[in-house]
Write a protein that holds these residues in place. Structure first.
Motif, PDB file in Angstrom:
ATOM      1  N   LEU A 368       0.829  -1.208   0.000  1.00  0.00           N
ATOM      2  CA  LEU A 368       0.000   0.000   0.000  1.00  0.00           C
ATOM      3  C   LEU A 368       0.862   1.256   0.000  1.00  0.00           C
ATOM      4  O   LEU A 368       0.549   2.230  -0.680  1.00  0.00           O
ATOM      5  CB  LEU A 368      -0.945  -0.011   1.200  1.00  0.00           C
ATOM      6  CG  LEU A 368      -2.007  -1.122   1.207  1.00  0.00           C
ATOM      7  CD1 LEU A 368      -2.903  -0.990   2.433  1.00  0.00           C
ATOM      8  CD2 LEU A 368      -2.854  -1.092  -0.065  1.00  0.00           C
ATOM      9  N   ARG A 369       1.939   1.245   0.766  1.00  0.00           N
ATOM     10  CA  ARG A 369       2.823   2.412   0.789  1.00  0.00           C
ATOM     11  C   ARG A 369       3.510   2.606  -0.551  1.00  0.00           C
ATOM     12  O   ARG A 369       3.711   3.744  -0.993  1.00  0.00           O
ATOM     13  CB  ARG A 369       3.848   2.274   1.913  1.00  0.00           C
ATOM     14  CG  ARG A 369       3.253   2.497   3.296  1.00  0.00           C
ATOM     15  CD  ARG A 369       4.273   2.319   4.397  1.00  0.00           C
ATOM     16  NE  ARG A 369       3.731   2.689   5.705  1.00  0.00           N
ATOM     17  CZ  ARG A 369       4.374   2.521   6.855  1.00  0.00           C
ATOM     18  NH1 ARG A 369       5.595   1.988   6.855  1.00  0.00           N
ATOM     19  NH2 ARG A 369       3.813   2.889   7.994  1.00  0.00           N
ATOM     20  N   ASP A 370       3.865   1.503  -1.220  1.00  0.00           N
ATOM     21  CA  ASP A 370       4.458   1.611  -2.555  1.00  0.00           C
ATOM     22  C   ASP A 370       3.466   2.208  -3.550  1.00  0.00           C
ATOM     23  O   ASP A 370       3.869   2.790  -4.565  1.00  0.00           O
ATOM     24  CB  ASP A 370       4.927   0.244  -3.050  1.00  0.00           C
ATOM     25  CG  ASP A 370       6.187  -0.234  -2.341  1.00  0.00           C
ATOM     26  OD1 ASP A 370       6.826   0.594  -1.662  1.00  0.00           O
ATOM     27  OD2 ASP A 370       6.519  -1.435  -2.463  1.00  0.00           O
ATOM     28  N   ALA A 371       2.156   2.056  -3.246  1.00  0.00           N
ATOM     29  CA  ALA A 371       1.105   2.631  -4.090  1.00  0.00           C
ATOM     30  C   ALA A 371       0.765   4.064  -3.657  1.00  0.00           C
ATOM     31  O   ALA A 371      -0.236   4.626  -4.087  1.00  0.00           O
ATOM     32  CB  ALA A 371      -0.146   1.758  -4.047  1.00  0.00           C
ATOM     33  N   ASP A 372       1.615   4.649  -2.792  1.00  0.00           N
ATOM     34  CA  ASP A 372       1.446   6.025  -2.296  1.00  0.00           C
ATOM     35  C   ASP A 372       0.183   6.208  -1.476  1.00  0.00           C
ATOM     36  O   ASP A 372      -0.449   7.275  -1.498  1.00  0.00           O
ATOM     37  CB  ASP A 372       1.464   7.037  -3.449  1.00  0.00           C
ATOM     38  CG  ASP A 372       2.834   7.140  -4.113  1.00  0.00           C
ATOM     39  OD1 ASP A 372       3.836   6.995  -3.390  1.00  0.00           O
ATOM     40  OD2 ASP A 372       2.891   7.359  -5.334  1.00  0.00           O
ATOM     41  N   ILE A 373      -0.188   5.165  -0.746  1.00  0.00           N
ATOM     42  CA  ILE A 373      -1.343   5.250   0.157  1.00  0.00           C
ATOM     43  C   ILE A 373      -0.822   5.363   1.588  1.00  0.00           C
ATOM     44  O   ILE A 373      -0.109   4.471   2.063  1.00  0.00           O
ATOM     45  CB  ILE A 373      -2.246   4.007   0.017  1.00  0.00           C
ATOM     46  CG1 ILE A 373      -2.853   3.966  -1.381  1.00  0.00           C
ATOM     47  CG2 ILE A 373      -3.337   4.013   1.086  1.00  0.00           C
ATOM     48  CD1 ILE A 373      -3.579   2.678  -1.701  1.00  0.00           C
ATOM     49  N   PRO A 374      -1.129   6.457   2.300  1.00  0.00           N
ATOM     50  CA  PRO A 374      -0.695   6.594   3.694  1.00  0.00           C
ATOM     51  C   PRO A 374      -1.385   5.541   4.562  1.00  0.00           C
ATOM     52  O   PRO A 374      -2.617   5.485   4.625  1.00  0.00           O
ATOM     53  CB  PRO A 374      -1.149   8.005   4.088  1.00  0.00           C
ATOM     54  CG  PRO A 374      -1.451   8.701   2.799  1.00  0.00           C
ATOM     55  CD  PRO A 374      -1.885   7.627   1.841  1.00  0.00           C
ATOM     56  N   CYS A 375      -0.611   4.684   5.212  1.00  0.00           N
ATOM     57  CA  CYS A 375      -1.223   3.637   6.031  1.00  0.00           C
ATOM     58  C   CYS A 375      -0.288   3.231   7.165  1.00  0.00           C
ATOM     59  O   CYS A 375       0.916   3.497   7.137  1.00  0.00           O
ATOM     60  CB  CYS A 375      -1.598   2.429   5.184  1.00  0.00           C
ATOM     61  SG  CYS A 375      -0.219   1.711   4.266  1.00  0.00           S
ATOM     62  N   LEU A 376      -0.872   2.602   8.170  1.00  0.00           N
ATOM     63  CA  LEU A 376      -0.144   2.135   9.344  1.00  0.00           C
ATOM     64  C   LEU A 376      -0.508   0.689   9.619  1.00  0.00           C
ATOM     65  O   LEU A 376      -1.555   0.199   9.178  1.00  0.00           O
ATOM     66  CB  LEU A 376      -0.513   2.974  10.579  1.00  0.00           C
ATOM     67  CG  LEU A 376      -0.208   4.471  10.558  1.00  0.00           C
ATOM     68  CD1 LEU A 376      -0.790   5.115  11.810  1.00  0.00           C
ATOM     69  CD2 LEU A 376       1.293   4.696  10.492  1.00  0.00           C
ATOM     70  N   LEU A 377       0.348   0.003  10.395  1.00  0.00           N
ATOM     71  CA  LEU A 377       0.042  -1.348  10.876  1.00  0.00           C
ATOM     72  C   LEU A 377      -0.005  -1.311  12.397  1.00  0.00           C
ATOM     73  O   LEU A 377       0.896  -0.763  13.040  1.00  0.00           O
ATOM     74  CB  LEU A 377       1.081  -2.353  10.398  1.00  0.00           C
ATOM     75  CG  LEU A 377       0.850  -3.806  10.831  1.00  0.00           C
ATOM     76  CD1 LEU A 377       1.095  -4.775   9.677  1.00  0.00           C
ATOM     77  CD2 LEU A 377       1.749  -4.197  12.005  1.00  0.00           C
ATOM     78  N   TYR A 378      -1.077  -1.871  12.957  1.00  0.00           N
ATOM     79  CA  TYR A 378      -1.193  -1.958  14.410  1.00  0.00           C
ATOM     80  C   TYR A 378      -0.533  -3.260  14.861  1.00  0.00           C
ATOM     81  O   TYR A 378      -1.055  -4.343  14.627  1.00  0.00           O
ATOM     82  CB  TYR A 378      -2.669  -1.929  14.826  1.00  0.00           C
ATOM     83  CG  TYR A 378      -2.868  -1.764  16.315  1.00  0.00           C
ATOM     84  CD1 TYR A 378      -3.059  -0.507  16.877  1.00  0.00           C
ATOM     85  CD2 TYR A 378      -2.855  -2.870  17.166  1.00  0.00           C
ATOM     86  CE1 TYR A 378      -3.237  -0.345  18.238  1.00  0.00           C
ATOM     87  CE2 TYR A 378      -3.034  -2.713  18.539  1.00  0.00           C
ATOM     88  CZ  TYR A 378      -3.219  -1.454  19.061  1.00  0.00           C
ATOM     89  OH  TYR A 378      -3.397  -1.301  20.416  1.00  0.00           O
ATOM     90  N   GLY A 379       0.640  -3.140  15.491  1.00  0.00           N
ATOM     91  CA  GLY A 379       1.409  -4.334  15.855  1.00  0.00           C
ATOM     92  C   GLY A 379       1.310  -4.755  17.296  1.00  0.00           C
ATOM     93  O   GLY A 379       1.975  -5.715  17.708  1.00  0.00           O
ATOM     94  N   GLU A 380       0.485  -4.047  18.081  1.00  0.00           N
ATOM     95  CA  GLU A 380       0.379  -4.368  19.512  1.00  0.00           C
ATOM     96  C   GLU A 380      -0.542  -5.562  19.719  1.00  0.00           C
ATOM     97  O   GLU A 380      -1.502  -5.784  18.990  1.00  0.00           O
ATOM     98  CB  GLU A 380      -0.153  -3.162  20.292  1.00  0.00           C
ATOM     99  CG  GLU A 380       0.574  -1.854  20.004  1.00  0.00           C
ATOM    100  CD  GLU A 380       2.067  -1.965  20.265  1.00  0.00           C
ATOM    101  OE1 GLU A 380       2.431  -2.469  21.347  1.00  0.00           O
ATOM    102  OE2 GLU A 380       2.854  -1.553  19.394  1.00  0.00           O
ATOM    103  N   ASP A 381      -0.259  -6.358  20.776  1.00  0.00           N
ATOM    104  CA  ASP A 381      -1.082  -7.523  21.092  1.00  0.00           C
ATOM    105  C   ASP A 381      -2.199  -7.111  22.044  1.00  0.00           C
ATOM    106  O   ASP A 381      -2.085  -7.215  23.273  1.00  0.00           O
ATOM    107  CB  ASP A 381      -0.220  -8.629  21.722  1.00  0.00           C
ATOM    108  CG  ASP A 381       0.781  -9.197  20.734  1.00  0.00           C
ATOM    109  OD1 ASP A 381       0.454  -9.253  19.544  1.00  0.00           O
ATOM    110  OD2 ASP A 381       1.894  -9.562  21.168  1.00  0.00           O
ATOM    111  N   ASN A 382      -3.299  -6.627  21.485  1.00  0.00           N
ATOM    112  CA  ASN A 382      -4.458  -6.214  22.263  1.00  0.00           C
ATOM    113  C   ASN A 382      -5.717  -6.830  21.686  1.00  0.00           C
ATOM    114  O   ASN A 382      -5.716  -7.381  20.582  1.00  0.00           O
ATOM    115  CB  ASN A 382      -4.592  -4.673  22.249  1.00  0.00           C
ATOM    116  CG  ASN A 382      -3.514  -3.998  23.083  1.00  0.00           C
ATOM    117  OD1 ASN A 382      -3.234  -4.404  24.206  1.00  0.00           O
ATOM    118  ND2 ASN A 382      -2.906  -2.952  22.520  1.00  0.00           N
TER     119      ASN A 382
END
Length: 440
Positions: A368-382
């Motif tokens: 998605l970032r390579d497609a110029d889409i601003p995005c995040l990944l939630y990596g916390e164990d919740n």
């Protein structure tokens, strides 16, 4: 045991939370893009200057307001505007610059004045100036309104008026009344919006002017009508002064150029009350007012000056420029609730993987970032509820829940965070939807 000091900012220094800083940065980018689109070149002078440079025009109020300190044998001060550093810059690099020199500068300046609501000790200014070498065509003055217009339209406004005058008109008019030094008169007239015409007339009488002169001044500053009508009235006045006539001619040319560049007539008005920088401006002067919010005051101002850098160089360097006080503008517009059209989010999508799909989540993040889409990944164990709460708190419009079954099928569940609806999509479909969000 060390005492924990309560964290706080200094009075008069603005500090924003991330959603508000995003809006501030968008405004700054809009101004920068407009300046660059109009052919202005960026410069960035140091925040710190030699104190003697900043005080070359003399001390007075400036000396009281600057932040100054000594380092070794050097007296240093923080810049209080972007114009004095520009004068030093042009004088120092004179032989390397091409004239007319068109520069823009967006940066922080510092003034140690009394901190009050809407006025800051540290604030951003967004300046443009066109500097000539020996002379500078009035055409440049006429271009300035087109830059103001495009900037404020892109900032989200249409109802605004650029009030324009010429100091030569004022100097010639007051001289024709026998007033050789009009500084006090101009300062008094400048109070018109605050104290009203009656009080202005009273103060003019206290300056020693007779009633006939006060009446003529009152009639002069009250000149109104359409642009054509105002110019007709200015030319009809029996003012026998060459400077006055030159000022009227220059003002008419400024309007002609601005209209030729496509500025809407309703965005322009000749205004005989506008004086600005009594010790600085010598020709055209501008003030920009938001029509629906006049209480905010001028949101962009400036004008023409005869000589930028006479304290540092022998060459005569006339110029014309404007400045937008971005920090004050942001504060005033935010207080008035006029920034709702700006995006307060920093990203368009949050990827929410499970423990066994984090690797695939990271792969999707890169795609998605390579497609110029601003995005995040939630990596916390919740728990999933907490993950969705995080998505709501950062204001993302979409989230992708990445389970093992979706990974095996090669599909993705795209969740609309506003409605709660989820749709199963291919990667190309996800990218298409998120690309649409990024354009908004």
């Amino acid at each position: 045991m060390n005492k924990i000091v309560k964290p706080s900012t200094l009075p008069g220094f603005m500090e924003l939370l991330p959603p508000d800083q995003l809006v501030f940065n968008q405004m700054k980018d809009i101004i920068r893009k407009n300046y660059e689109k109009k052919g202005f070149l960026a410069i960035d002078t140091p925040v710190l200057e030699k104190e003697e440079i900043l005080l070359a025009k003399g001390g007075g109020e400036t000396e009281k307001q600057i932040y100054a300190f000594k380092k070794g044998n050097t007296d240093i001060a923080m810049r209080f505007d972007l114009t004095v550093p520009l004068a030093r810059y042009v004088a120092e690099h004179y032989s390397d610059l091409t004239f007319p020199f068109r520069r823009y500068h967006i940066g922080k300046v510092y003034r140690g004045e009394r901190a009050q609501k809407g006025r800051f000790r540290e604030f951003y200014q967004c300046d443009i100036d066109i500097i000539g070498n020996g002379k500078l065509s009035i055409v440049n003055d006429g271009e300035i309104p087109s830059i103001i217009e495009s900037t404020f339209v892109d900032l989200g406004f249409d109802a605004f008026t650029i009030h324009i005058n010429n100091r030569k008109i004022l100097n010639g008019f007051y001289r024709s009344l026998g007033i050789s030094d009009s500084t006090d008169v101009l300062r008094t007239v400048d109070k018109l919006d605050k104290i009203g015409l009656e009080k202005v007339e009273e103060e003019l009488l206290k300056l020693g002017l007779d009633e006939e002169k006060v009446e003529k001044i009152a009639d002069f500053i009250a000149i109104d009508g359409t642009t054509e009508e105002i110019f007709d009235k200015l030319e009809a006045l029996s003012v026998d002064d060459d400077t006055y006539r030159e000022g009227v001619s220059e003002l008419k040319e400024v309007f002609d150029v601005a209209l030729a560049l496509g500025v809407k007539p309703e965005h322009l008005i000749p205004d005989m009350r506008i004086a600005r920088g009594l010790d600085y401006y010598t020709g055209t002067v501008y003030e920009t007012i938001l029509d629906d919010y006049p209480e905010i005051g001028s949101v962009c101002s400036g004008g023409r000056y005869d000589d930028l850098a006479s304290h540092y160089i022998k060459q005569k360097l006339p110029g014309v420029g404007i400045s937008i006080g971005l920090s004050r503008l942001y504060y005033q517009l935010n207080e008035a609730g006029l920034l709702n059209n700006y995006s307060h989010r920093g990203t368009d999508c949050l990827i929410i993987p499970f423990e066994d799909t984090k690797k695939e989540g990271l792969k999707l993040l890169k795609t998605l970032r390579d497609a110029d889409i601003p995005c995040l990944l939630y990596g916390e164990d919740n728990k999933i509820g907490k993950k969705f709460k995080y998505a709501d708190q950062i204001g993302v419009p979409y989230a992708i829940v990445l389970g093992r079954s979706e990974v095996e099928k090669g599909t993705f569940n795209l969740r609309d965070m506003k409605t709660g609806d989820e749709r199963e999509m291919t990667l190309d479909e996800v990218i298409s939807v998120l690309k649409g969000v990024s354009k908004k």
